[in-house]
Design an enzyme around this catalytic site. Structure first.
Site, mmCIF file in Angstrom:
data_model
loop_
_atom_site.group_PDB
_atom_site.id
_atom_site.type_symbol
_atom_site.label_atom_id
_atom_site.label_comp_id
_atom_site.label_asym_id
_atom_site.label_seq_id
_atom_site.Cartn_x
_atom_site.Cartn_y
_atom_site.Cartn_z
ATOM 1 N N ASP A 203 -8.007 2.605 1.100
ATOM 2 C CA ASP A 203 -7.373 2.950 2.445
ATOM 3 C C ASP A 203 -6.640 2.322 2.411
ATOM 4 O O ASP A 203 -7.761 1.120 3.260
ATOM 5 C CB ASP A 203 -7.513 4.193 3.138
ATOM 6 N N ASP A 220 6.394 0.199 1.664
ATOM 7 C CA ASP A 220 7.145 0.986 0.251
ATOM 8 C C ASP A 220 6.180 -0.534 -0.758
ATOM 9 O O ASP A 220 5.148 0.079 -1.948
ATOM 10 C CB ASP A 220 8.246 1.894 -0.728
ATOM 11 N N GLU A 246 -1.391 6.323 2.022
ATOM 12 C CA GLU A 246 -1.285 4.740 1.732
ATOM 13 C C GLU A 246 -3.326 5.056 1.269
ATOM 14 O O GLU A 246 -4.061 4.175 0.519
ATOM 15 C CB GLU A 246 -1.439 3.907 2.958
#
Length: 326
Positions: A203, A220, A246
């Site tokens: 993460d 992005d 994410e």
């Protein structure tokens, strides 16, 4: 709903951010055999199969949340008789009087069905032609050629659809649906060989701050670059997928507790030492090594608990679930 939208040549459905249907046009209702009251205040997933719910979770929600837009999602919805109807879905998020609404345009995907019908029709013509082969030799050859062309086109369409259904559009990694299938396969293999394997959840730390400070396009770019880092650090036998938002997930075959922790630490250092447009980017990692007492759900839950522990302990760290039991 605007009067023209009610009878537009495509389906039109409005849902809340939580997926609750608040409106649908006559075109969609007529095609699906529903009355408006059958759908309003019900979850859009109530007319989806389990597989399509997984597609919706792994593709639709992450893209709506990140970009406010979803384009060309292939999905099937169940009509009032429970039959699947294939659609191409485009969605856009907007706010109305402070309330977030997602409008979805649904275009029925009939091309693939048409190809299958044409193929069945062509095969039937072949059967009839065999009875008159002396008189219909030329026609039979033409039909053979047409069948080969239709089969090639259908195979190509199926190949593209399968790839799209298993691939995350932004990063090019495999998606949550593909990961789940491979995890189940790995568990079956474990039952036969008892070779260890580990599941890892990665993460990005403070990713919301990246989006808020630099914008979603930069966010992005960070996701794409991290996907490249994960891929470059993985073996051919490893499974690397985007789980949503994410979060990324990995399956590491033939890796026990110590090996998975060492591998994850190497990965964490690679990310921390890389050059990023936003400055410093770090990741928190949670790991669980599969045991005989585990299932696909429990091993993921353990990896998630380990990830939470990494987040709670200042982030930018690796935690194995076994570290929490010591």
């Amino acid at each position: 709903m605007d009067e023209r939208l009610k009878y537009a040549p495509c389906g039109y459905v409005s849902i809340t951010h939580e997926g609750i249907v608040i409106d649908a046009n006559h075109t969609f209702l007529d095609k699906m055999g529903y009355q408006l009251e059958d759908l309003v205040q019900k979850h859009i997933e109530s007319i989806m199969s389990t597989a399509n719910k997984l597609i919706f979770h792994s593709y639709f929600y992450p893209f709506i949340n990140l970009n406010g837009l979803v384009e060309e999602l292939f999905i099937s919805l169940k009509d009032s008789k429970g039959q699947p109807i294939p659609y191409i879905l485009n969605g856009r998020r907007y706010e109305n009087a402070g309330v977030e609404i997602i409008d979805c345009v649904l275009v029925q995907m009939g091309k693939r069905i048409d190809y299958e019908r044409e193929l069945r029709s062509a095969k039937k013509q072949i059967e009839e032609a065999y009875w008159e082969k002396d008189q219909a030799l030329t026609k039979l050859q033409q039909i053979h050629a047409e069948i080969e062309r239709k089969q090639a086109e259908l195979m190509e369409i199926n190949k593209i659809l399968v790839e799209l259904s298993n691939t995350d559009k932004l990063t090019g990694l495999k998606n949550r649906r593909y990961f789940q299938e491979k995890l189940e396969e790995q568990i079956v293999q474990y039952g036969n060989t008892h070779e260890p394997f580990s599941v890892c959840i990665v993460d990005i730390d403070h990713f919301k701050k990246v989006n808020d400070t630099w914008g979603h396009q930069t966010g992005d770019d960070v996701l794409e670059k991290l996907a490249e880092r994960l891929t470059s650090q993985s073996r051919k036998t490893d499974i690397v997928a985007r789980y949503g938002g994410e979060e990324f997930v990995l399956i590491w075959p033939n890796q026990d507790i110590a090996e998975s922790k060492a591998n994850a630490e190497k990965l964490r250092q690679t990310v921390a030492e890389s050059t990023w447009q936003t400055g410093s980017i770090t990741v928190s990692i949670g790991i669980a090594t599969f045991t005989e007492a585990d299932s696909d759900a429990t091993v993921l839950k353990k990896a998630d608990q380990a990830l939470y522990a990494s987040k709670e302990n200042c982030r930018n760290r690796v935690t194995h679930i076994m570290d929490l039991n010591q």
